[in-house]
Scaffold this motif. Structure first.
Motif, PDB file in Angstrom:
ATOM      1  N   GLY A  23     -37.804  25.093 -62.218  1.00 56.30           N
ATOM      2  CA  GLY A  23     -38.076  24.568 -60.875  1.00 56.30           C
ATOM      3  C   GLY A  23     -37.634  23.127 -60.715  1.00 56.30           C
ATOM      4  O   GLY A  23     -37.071  22.752 -59.680  1.00 56.30           O
ATOM      5  N   THR A  24     -37.869  22.315 -61.725  1.00 48.66           N
ATOM      6  CA  THR A  24     -37.437  20.910 -61.664  1.00 48.66           C
ATOM      7  C   THR A  24     -35.926  20.828 -61.625  1.00 48.66           C
ATOM      8  O   THR A  24     -35.359  20.045 -60.859  1.00 48.66           O
ATOM      9  CB  THR A  24     -37.998  20.117 -62.861  1.00 48.66           C
ATOM     10  OG1 THR A  24     -39.427  20.189 -62.828  1.00 48.66           O
ATOM     11  CG2 THR A  24     -37.563  18.665 -62.809  1.00 48.66           C
ATOM     12  N   GLY A  25     -35.263  21.634 -62.442  1.00 47.31           N
ATOM     13  CA  GLY A  25     -33.799  21.655 -62.428  1.00 47.31           C
ATOM     14  C   GLY A  25     -33.248  22.023 -61.065  1.00 47.31           C
ATOM     15  O   GLY A  25     -32.333  21.375 -60.554  1.00 47.31           O
ATOM     16  N   GLU A  26     -33.821  23.058 -60.464  1.00 51.15           N
ATOM     17  CA  GLU A  26     -33.377  23.464 -59.127  1.00 51.15           C
ATOM     18  C   GLU A  26     -33.593  22.347 -58.120  1.00 51.15           C
ATOM     19  O   GLU A  26     -32.749  22.092 -57.263  1.00 51.15           O
ATOM     20  CB  GLU A  26     -34.120  24.727 -58.690  1.00 51.15           C
ATOM     21  CG  GLU A  26     -33.682  25.960 -59.439  1.00 51.15           C
ATOM     22  CD  GLU A  26     -34.539  27.185 -59.139  1.00 51.15           C
ATOM     23  OE1 GLU A  26     -35.523  27.086 -58.352  1.00 51.15           O
ATOM     24  OE2 GLU A  26     -34.226  28.250 -59.705  1.00 51.15           O
ATOM     25  N   ALA A  27     -34.730  21.650 -58.216  1.00 55.76           N
ATOM     26  CA  ALA A  27     -35.047  20.580 -57.274  1.00 55.76           C
ATOM     27  C   ALA A  27     -34.068  19.414 -57.361  1.00 55.76           C
ATOM     28  O   ALA A  27     -33.795  18.761 -56.355  1.00 55.76           O
ATOM     29  CB  ALA A  27     -36.478  20.081 -57.501  1.00 55.76           C
TER      30      ALA A  27
END
Length: 120
Positions: A23-27
């Motif tokens: 999720g952090t990577g996508e953000a």
């Protein structure tokens, strides 16, 4: 710490951390993909530019095996260029020492990893 291009791989022992990393990577616009074995690591290295590998020391056998693949005698220049960050419980000082000795670029506590994940 991670350059803007390329993929980040992660080996997380816990679904919560796997979800948080992805999720952090996508953000922040950085593709993040799991690796659950040396074979998966090999496949990712073969088809993508890999910039970093995040290793959960709560799965020490896998973490040390993946470290050995990227830092061992059979590793090529591209594999050695992958930045490796390992994290785990603060009480696991021996695992931290083993990860550093095996070639991890950075080793940190779970709390520090969680707090700094967006910047990593």
């Amino acid at each position: 710490m991670v350059q803007e291009t390329g993929m980040v791989l992660y080996a997380a022992a816990d679904l919560i951390f796997a979800t948080r990393i992805k999720g952090t990577g996508e953000a922040v616009g950085v593709p993040c993909r799991p690796v659950r074995s040396v074979e998966m690591l090999e496949a990712r290295l073969a088809d993508s530019e890999v910039r970093a590998l995040l290793l959960d020391l709560d799965a020490p056998e896998l973490a040390l095996e993946l470290l050995g693949r990227l830092r061992g005698p059979g590793a090529g220049e591209a594999e050695r260029a992958v930045r490796i960050l390992a994290w785990g419980p603060h009480v696991e000082t021996e695992l931290f020492r083993q990860a550093r000795a095996a070639g991890a670029d950075e080793v940190m506590t779970r709390g520090a990893f969680t707090a700094g994940l967006p910047e990593l």
